[in-house]
Design an enzyme around this catalytic site. Structure first.
Site, PDB file in Angstrom:
ATOM      1  N   ASN A  51     -79.845 150.264   8.446  1.00 28.15           N
ATOM      2  CA  ASN A  51     -78.571 150.466   7.314  1.00 28.15           C
ATOM      3  C   ASN A  51     -77.455 150.654   8.194  1.00 28.15           C
ATOM      4  O   ASN A  51     -76.324 150.550   7.475  1.00 28.15           O
ATOM      5  CB  ASN A  51     -78.899 151.826   6.470  1.00 28.15           C
TER       6      ASN A  51
ATOM      7  N   THR B   2     -81.487 161.690   8.111  1.00 31.26           N
ATOM      8  CA  THR B   2     -80.674 161.282   9.192  1.00 31.26           C
ATOM      9  C   THR B   2     -80.536 159.642   9.158  1.00 31.26           C
ATOM     10  O   THR B   2     -79.993 159.224   9.919  1.00 31.26           O
ATOM     11  CB  THR B   2     -81.198 161.941  10.272  1.00 31.26           C
TER      12      THR B   2
ATOM     13  N   ASP C 193     -82.048 154.015  -0.862  1.00 30.11           N
ATOM     14  CA  ASP C 193     -80.807 153.525  -0.590  1.00 30.11           C
ATOM     15  C   ASP C 193     -80.553 153.040   0.604  1.00 30.11           C
ATOM     16  O   ASP C 193     -80.885 153.743   1.761  1.00 30.11           O
ATOM     17  CB  ASP C 193     -79.960 155.012  -0.653  1.00 30.11           C
ATOM     18  N   HIS C 194     -80.494 151.633   0.541  1.00 31.88           N
ATOM     19  CA  HIS C 194     -80.602 150.688   1.811  1.00 31.88           C
ATOM     20  C   HIS C 194     -79.535 149.882   1.725  1.00 31.88           C
ATOM     21  O   HIS C 194     -79.215 149.106   0.691  1.00 31.88           O
ATOM     22  CB  HIS C 194     -81.794 150.324   2.138  1.00 31.88           C
TER      23      HIS C 194
ATOM     24  N   THR D  28     -77.880 158.428   3.361  1.00 35.80           N
ATOM     25  CA  THR D  28     -77.459 159.060   4.655  1.00 35.80           C
ATOM     26  C   THR D  28     -75.743 159.169   4.524  1.00 35.80           C
ATOM     27  O   THR D  28     -75.251 158.287   4.899  1.00 35.80           O
ATOM     28  CB  THR D  28     -77.997 158.163   5.909  1.00 35.80           C
TER      29      THR D  28
ATOM     30  N   GLU E 204     -81.869 155.315   9.077  1.00 34.47           N
ATOM     31  CA  GLU E 204     -82.212 154.075   9.563  1.00 34.47           C
ATOM     32  C   GLU E 204     -81.491 153.564  10.430  1.00 34.47           C
ATOM     33  O   GLU E 204     -80.342 153.145   9.641  1.00 34.47           O
ATOM     34  CB  GLU E 204     -83.093 153.614   8.653  1.00 34.47           C
TER      35      GLU E 204
ATOM     36  N   SER F 149     -89.206 164.111   8.543  1.00 33.70           N
ATOM     37  CA  SER F 149     -90.658 163.931   9.124  1.00 33.70           C
ATOM     38  C   SER F 149     -90.803 164.603  10.407  1.00 33.70           C
ATOM     39  O   SER F 149     -91.995 164.149  10.998  1.00 33.70           O
ATOM     40  CB  SER F 149     -90.987 162.570   9.176  1.00 33.70           C
TER      41      SER F 149
ATOM     42  N   THR G 294     -92.950 162.203   3.238  1.00 36.53           N
ATOM     43  CA  THR G 294     -93.865 161.082   2.931  1.00 36.53           C
ATOM     44  C   THR G 294     -95.336 161.228   3.013  1.00 36.53           C
ATOM     45  O   THR G 294     -95.530 161.587   4.103  1.00 36.53           O
ATOM     46  CB  THR G 294     -93.501 159.648   3.233  1.00 36.53           C
TER      47      THR G 294
END
Length: 340
Positions: free
Chosen positions: A114, A109, A41-42, A78, A111, A179, A197
């Site tokens: 986006n 949380t 989802d970007h 997000t 990027e 992460s 990941t």
């Protein structure tokens, strides 16, 4: 409680393919025996030239109509700035009603790529983490109660109702992607699943992330079986090893360090940084192989760590080739050795 089954999924890379094409690939994934499809989802992709960024919410609705069996969800979305948590609560309630038992809401949380370009604020991680925790509480409240009053630090609701939401036994599970130890611990405490990941230093998983996950589970008095452990495994398998290596080039941005990309909010700038990487570094996050048995051995390290839901991200442009190779060569070997 019985031990959850091992599942093998397909990562629908929305950054790389147009919506209809990606939908066809995901339908083929179900046909080839994959158990799940998780979509990116970007608002903007990692690269400008050849990049795509379809909206995940309508796309998931279309995927549900085209398939009958797979679990489908976001990895990750997000619900902090670009999306208000109430919008996500309503959207995923609708998906859950339409496709009961098949929908997962994966959140994180986010990027800068986006959010910043549309004028959204981009605070430090401490605030983003607090917003994520509160947004999950907000969404859960809207799903659980008929009339909701919510007074948080960041989000509020007064006499709010989601009129079409799944029944209690059809609840949409929430997975947290992380992460770092704090969000991973939060996943162990409150989430139905944990997403991370592959391709990083093995000690990150063994010494930091998995201990944090289990600490969160123990603090909440839960069982490890209460939390699905999902690993996005970056794989490039092809009988032609040169092709398997070269296929990773589009995804070179993943090899950039957190420091290199932290403040980057423009796909053109991200692409410029990634294009400067040698192919060996571009491929460094991927399991690159031309031997199916060796490939399965290397994937097995994540199953041995305790991850029970592996979602495979193949980087090549010929996704039909990847899906058929994986369905015929890799998934049967994995199931023979580990079940699922």
């Amino acid at each position: 409680m019985s031990t959850p089954p091992i599942r093998f999924g397909y990562k629908a890379s929305a950054e790389q393919f147009a919506p209809a094409q990606l939908l066809d690939f995901s339908v083929l994934a179900e046909e080839m025996g994959f158990d799940s499809v998780f979509v990116s989802d970007h608002l903007q992709p990692w690269v400008h030239d050849g990049g795509h960024a379809p909206a995940s919410l309508p796309w998931l609705g279309a995927l549900g109509q085209r398939t009958s069996r797979i679990i489908m969800g976001t990895s990750v979305l997000t619900p902090l700035f670009r999306y208000h948590p109430a919008v996500i609560a309503q959207a995923f309630a609708t998906l859950g009603v339409l496709y009961p038992g098949r929908v997962v809401l994966g959140v994180g949380t986010g990027e800068a790529l986006n959010e910043v370009t549309i004028g959204a604020e981009w605070p430090e991680m401490k605030e983003r983490f607090a917003r994520l925790k509160e947004s999950i509480q907000y969404i859960e409240a809207l799903w659980a109660d008929e009339r909701v009053d919510f007074e948080g630090q960041y989000y509020r609701a007064h006499a709010a109702t989601i009129y079409d939401r799944p029944s209690a036994d059809q609840r949409v599970p929430i997975y947290i992607g992380a992460s770092g130890p704090a969000a991973t611990r939060l996943a162990g405490r409150i989430a139905d699943g944990y997403i991370t990941t592959s391709g990083k230093d093995p000690s990150l998983y063994t010494d930091t992330l998995l201990p944090a996950l289990h600490d969160g589970i123990e603090r909440a008095g839960r069982s490890a079986d209460d939390v699905d452990t999902l690993m996005e495994v970056k794989v490039s398998f092809d009988p032609d090893r040169h092709r398997a290596l070269d296929d990773t080039r589009f995804w070179a941005p993943l090899a950039l360090s957190a420091e290199e990309k932290r403040e980057v909010d423009d796909p053109i700038q991200m692409q410029r940084l990634a294009d400067a990487l040698p192919i060996e570094r571009a491929a460094s996050r991927f399991i690159v192989s031309d031997d199916p048995d060796e490939h399965v051995d290397r994937i097995g390290q994540y199953l041995d760590l305790g991850f029970r839901h592996l979602v495979f991200h193949g980087p090549g442009h010929d996704q039909e080739r990847f899906l058929r190779l994986y369905g015929n060569e890799i998934l049967p070997r994995l199931r023979t050795r580990w079940g699922g």
